[in-house]
Design a protein around this motif. Structure first.
Motif, PDB file in Angstrom:
ATOM      1  N   GLY A 128       0.802  -1.220   0.000  1.00  0.00           N
ATOM      2  CA  GLY A 128       0.000   0.000   0.000  1.00  0.00           C
ATOM      3  C   GLY A 128       0.835   1.271   0.000  1.00  0.00           C
ATOM      4  O   GLY A 128       0.293   2.381   0.002  1.00  0.00           O
ATOM      5  N   SER A 154       3.373   0.061  -6.799  1.00  0.00           N
ATOM      6  CA  SER A 154       2.741  -0.302  -8.075  1.00  0.00           C
ATOM      7  C   SER A 154       2.212   0.926  -8.799  1.00  0.00           C
ATOM      8  O   SER A 154       2.355   1.045 -10.012  1.00  0.00           O
ATOM      9  CB  SER A 154       1.584  -1.280  -7.846  1.00  0.00           C
ATOM     10  N   THR A 155       1.609   1.829  -8.042  1.00  0.00           N
ATOM     11  CA  THR A 155       1.072   3.042  -8.654  1.00  0.00           C
ATOM     12  C   THR A 155       2.195   3.839  -9.310  1.00  0.00           C
ATOM     13  O   THR A 155       2.038   4.340 -10.435  1.00  0.00           O
ATOM     14  CB  THR A 155       0.348   3.889  -7.586  1.00  0.00           C
TER      15      THR A 155
HETATM   16  P1  ADP Z   1       2.036  -1.006  -3.271  1.00  0.00           P
HETATM   17  O1  ADP Z   1       2.323  -1.390  -4.679  1.00  0.00           O
HETATM   18  O2  ADP Z   1       3.202  -0.338  -2.593  1.00  0.00           O
HETATM   19  O3  ADP Z   1       1.486  -2.120  -2.447  1.00  0.00           O
HETATM   20  P2  ADP Z   1      -0.125   0.518  -4.426  1.00  0.00           P
HETATM   21  O4  ADP Z   1       0.513   1.463  -5.373  1.00  0.00           O
HETATM   22  O5  ADP Z   1      -0.748  -0.703  -4.983  1.00  0.00           O
HETATM   23  O6  ADP Z   1       0.916   0.146  -3.289  1.00  0.00           O
HETATM   24  O7  ADP Z   1      -1.246   1.283  -3.615  1.00  0.00           O
HETATM   25  C1  ADP Z   1      -1.031   2.560  -2.986  1.00  0.00           C
HETATM   26  C2  ADP Z   1      -2.355   3.077  -2.416  1.00  0.00           C
HETATM   27  O8  ADP Z   1      -3.204   3.464  -3.490  1.00  0.00           O
HETATM   28  C3  ADP Z   1      -3.125   2.084  -1.599  1.00  0.00           C
HETATM   29  O9  ADP Z   1      -3.762   2.775  -0.557  1.00  0.00           O
HETATM   30  C4  ADP Z   1      -4.133   1.541  -2.586  1.00  0.00           C
HETATM   31  O10 ADP Z   1      -5.279   1.090  -1.923  1.00  0.00           O
HETATM   32  C5  ADP Z   1      -4.431   2.757  -3.432  1.00  0.00           C
HETATM   33  N1  ADP Z   1      -4.818   2.420  -4.802  1.00  0.00           N
HETATM   34  C6  ADP Z   1      -4.027   1.825  -5.730  1.00  0.00           C
HETATM   35  N2  ADP Z   1      -4.685   1.682  -6.900  1.00  0.00           N
HETATM   36  C7  ADP Z   1      -5.923   2.200  -6.705  1.00  0.00           C
HETATM   37  C8  ADP Z   1      -7.074   2.366  -7.545  1.00  0.00           C
HETATM   38  N3  ADP Z   1      -7.084   1.955  -8.803  1.00  0.00           N
HETATM   39  N4  ADP Z   1      -8.151   2.945  -7.007  1.00  0.00           N
HETATM   40  C9  ADP Z   1      -8.156   3.376  -5.719  1.00  0.00           C
HETATM   41  N5  ADP Z   1      -7.109   3.261  -4.886  1.00  0.00           N
HETATM   42  C10 ADP Z   1      -6.001   2.679  -5.356  1.00  0.00           C
END
Ligand code: ADP
Ligand code: ADP
Length: 218
Positions: free
Chosen positions: A37, A41-42
């Motif tokens: 979280g 990934s984002t």
């Molecule tokens: P990691 O890859 O470090 O686990 P992410 O980038 O997947 O983290 O997620 C970062 C935050 O953004 C988290 O709180 C996640 O729930 C939120 N998030 C990621 N993608 C989405 C989306 N498509 N819609 C809403 N929230 C998102």
């Protein structure tokens, strides 16, 4: 080289990435660390042009991903949730990606051998184990012989031998002067392959240092 400048991504009230800036240099394996979280990934999706930043920008070799004409030749990526169509044979999946990026078809056999899938070339992705699917994803990332590799949690699904193999592969790529960014939520595992670390938490930069500096300062 990957450059991230003041990158921010909001999903409604959630701030997934919050003014993040860092550079990933060639000749190193850089670990991209943070708890689940944290926004890894984002961030990677924005580098790959799959998510639009709310603010800031990400550059690959000095240019935004969207402006790359043959992206697979510039940056190879492994991303969770992006896989071959289940019905498609492994080699066909790669041939399709090669065609759309002006990559010679002969490269398909080479990358299948590189990831140890030469005997599975004609098998359909739907029959693949998690580890095989991961290897096929890595084959796609290597297809364009790109100077930059970006892998999101590449160890997922690999057996210990696969983990060992991947480590050697990534180190070899970095030794050739390529740029390698590998995300993980596991510090110990990442320190085995990376020589630099970019650590984030709640979408913000926590550390950007060599593994040695990080250990000394921790
Ligand atoms: P990691 O890859 O470090 O686990 P992410 O980038 O997947 O983290 O997620 C970062 C935050 O953004 C988290 O709180 C996640 O729930 C939120 N998030 C990621 N993608 C989405 C989306 N498509 N819609 C809403 N929230 C998102
Ligand atoms: P679809 O083909 O239905 O759009 P995919 O998830 O298979 O969905 O692929 C999405 C896009 O990403 C496609 O244009 C495909 O060419 C491309 N793609 C798929 N896998 C990779 C990969 N490993 N590296 C780069 N591009 C990829």
């Amino acid at each position: 080289m990957i450059v991230v400048e003041e990158l921010t991504k909001r999903y409604g009230r959630t701030v997934a990435v919050d003014g993040l800036s860092f550079a990933v240099r060639p000749g190193h394996v850089t670990g991209f660390l943070g708890p689940n979280g944290a926004g890894k990934s984002t961030t990677m999706r924005m580098i790959l042009g799959l998510d639009r930043p709310t603010a800031g920008r990400a550059l690959v070799g000095g240019r935004p991903y969207a402006s790359l004409r043959r992206p697979l030749r510039e940056i190879g990526a492994l991303l969770e949730g992006r896989s071959a169509h289940p019905g498609r044979r492994a080699a066909d999946h790669l041939r399709y990606l090669a065609r759309s990026n002006d990559i010679p078809a002969a490269r398909v056999g080479e990358v299948l051998a590189l990831v140890g899938l030469q005997d599975a070339a004609r098998r359909r992705a739907s029959g693949f184990s998690l580890g095989m699917a991961q290897r096929l994803g890595i084959a796609a990332a290597l297809l364009g012989d790109p100077p930059v590799l970006l892998l999101d949690e590449p160890v997922n699904g690999l057996d210990p031998e696969g983990v060992h193999w991947l480590r050697a592969l990534l180190r070899g790529y970095a030794a050739q002067g390529r740029t390698v960014l590998v995300s993980s939520h596991l510090m110990a595992e990442t320190a085995l392959v990376a020589d630099r670390l970019v650590v984030i938490s709640r979408g913000r930069l926590v550390a950007d240092a060599t593994v040695a500096e990080f250990v000394a300062g921790a």
